[in-house]
Design a protein around this motif. Sequence first.
Motif, PDB file in Angstrom:
ATOM      1  N   TRP A  95       0.847  -1.170   0.220  1.00  0.00           N
ATOM      2  CA  TRP A  95       0.076  -0.054   0.072  1.00  0.00           C
ATOM      3  C   TRP A  95       0.780   1.226  -0.009  1.00  0.00           C
ATOM      4  N   GLN A  96       1.929   1.322   0.815  1.00  0.00           N
ATOM      5  CA  GLN A  96       2.828   2.555   0.651  1.00  0.00           C
ATOM      6  C   GLN A  96       3.456   2.694  -0.501  1.00  0.00           C
ATOM      7  N   LEU A  97       3.798   1.640  -1.037  1.00  0.00           N
ATOM      8  CA  LEU A  97       4.296   1.778  -2.617  1.00  0.00           C
ATOM      9  C   LEU A  97       3.279   2.154  -3.654  1.00  0.00           C
ATOM     10  N   LEU A  98       2.384   1.477  -3.529  1.00  0.00           N
ATOM     11  CA  LEU A  98       1.143   1.991  -4.225  1.00  0.00           C
ATOM     12  C   LEU A  98       0.700   3.376  -4.061  1.00  0.00           C
ATOM     13  N   ALA A  99       0.465   3.661  -2.886  1.00  0.00           N
ATOM     14  CA  ALA A  99      -0.091   5.304  -2.703  1.00  0.00           C
ATOM     15  C   ALA A  99       1.099   6.113  -3.229  1.00  0.00           C
TER      16      ALA A  99
END
Length: 261
Positions: A95-99
Amino acid sequence: MPIGPARMPLFDHLGELRMRLVRIVACLGVAVCVFYFAAPAMGQFLLMPITPYIPVDPETGWAEMMALDPFEAFAVRFQIALFFSVIATSPVILWQLLAFFLPALKPKERKWFMPTFVVSVVLFILGAVFCYTVILNAAFQWLTEQAQGLGYVAPRMTSYIDIIIKFEIAFGAAFELPLVIFYLVIFDIVPYKKLRGSWRMVYIVLMVLCAIVTPDASPVTMLLMFAAMIALYELSLLLARIVLAKRIKRQNAEIAAEEEA
């Protein structure tokens, strides 16, 4: 942390990336500390498919392996804890990479991103489960049998845990093949007709990849992975033909027009 705007100064982007990496490292660090104490049980879980080929404690039923020095035992526990920590914290990491990357994608690209993410995770899990339930036992049976007439295999912590983790990662990555086939067709990189007609060449390429990817390089493991890859390839083409029927029909018409010209 919410998704940031698409347009930001360079140093703001770097600051956001730093914060997201800090969150990932902190989350992973906490998980490693927690899983470190549970590493023996998780290690036994990894070894379960191959217990017929390693010494077992008659009282506890747990596998027994040797470590040449205390540091090796610590390193193996840390490796097990890190492996399971990455799995447990993967939603936060992804999620952190996606965001961070999502703001740079166009609306059409965002539409494909989440389904791709979900399918890739499911395929990786299927590959890891297939390896755990089918491959590990057969691979270690063949490998340990090679010592007959020469001596005996003394299982060492570092070697066994390391090769099992590599097996899991290799098969998880190999099972991403259907996703690759789907996008080759949908983005017109390689038309369906060429993929279907070049099956002999594809089979050879898959065999070479299996020989490279398999951690132990044994013929049993390679052939099992090769069989799985062929099944996945054929299933991928079948699903692509059903789901992308209109696109495939258009691709075939374009190829026929080029051949006539």
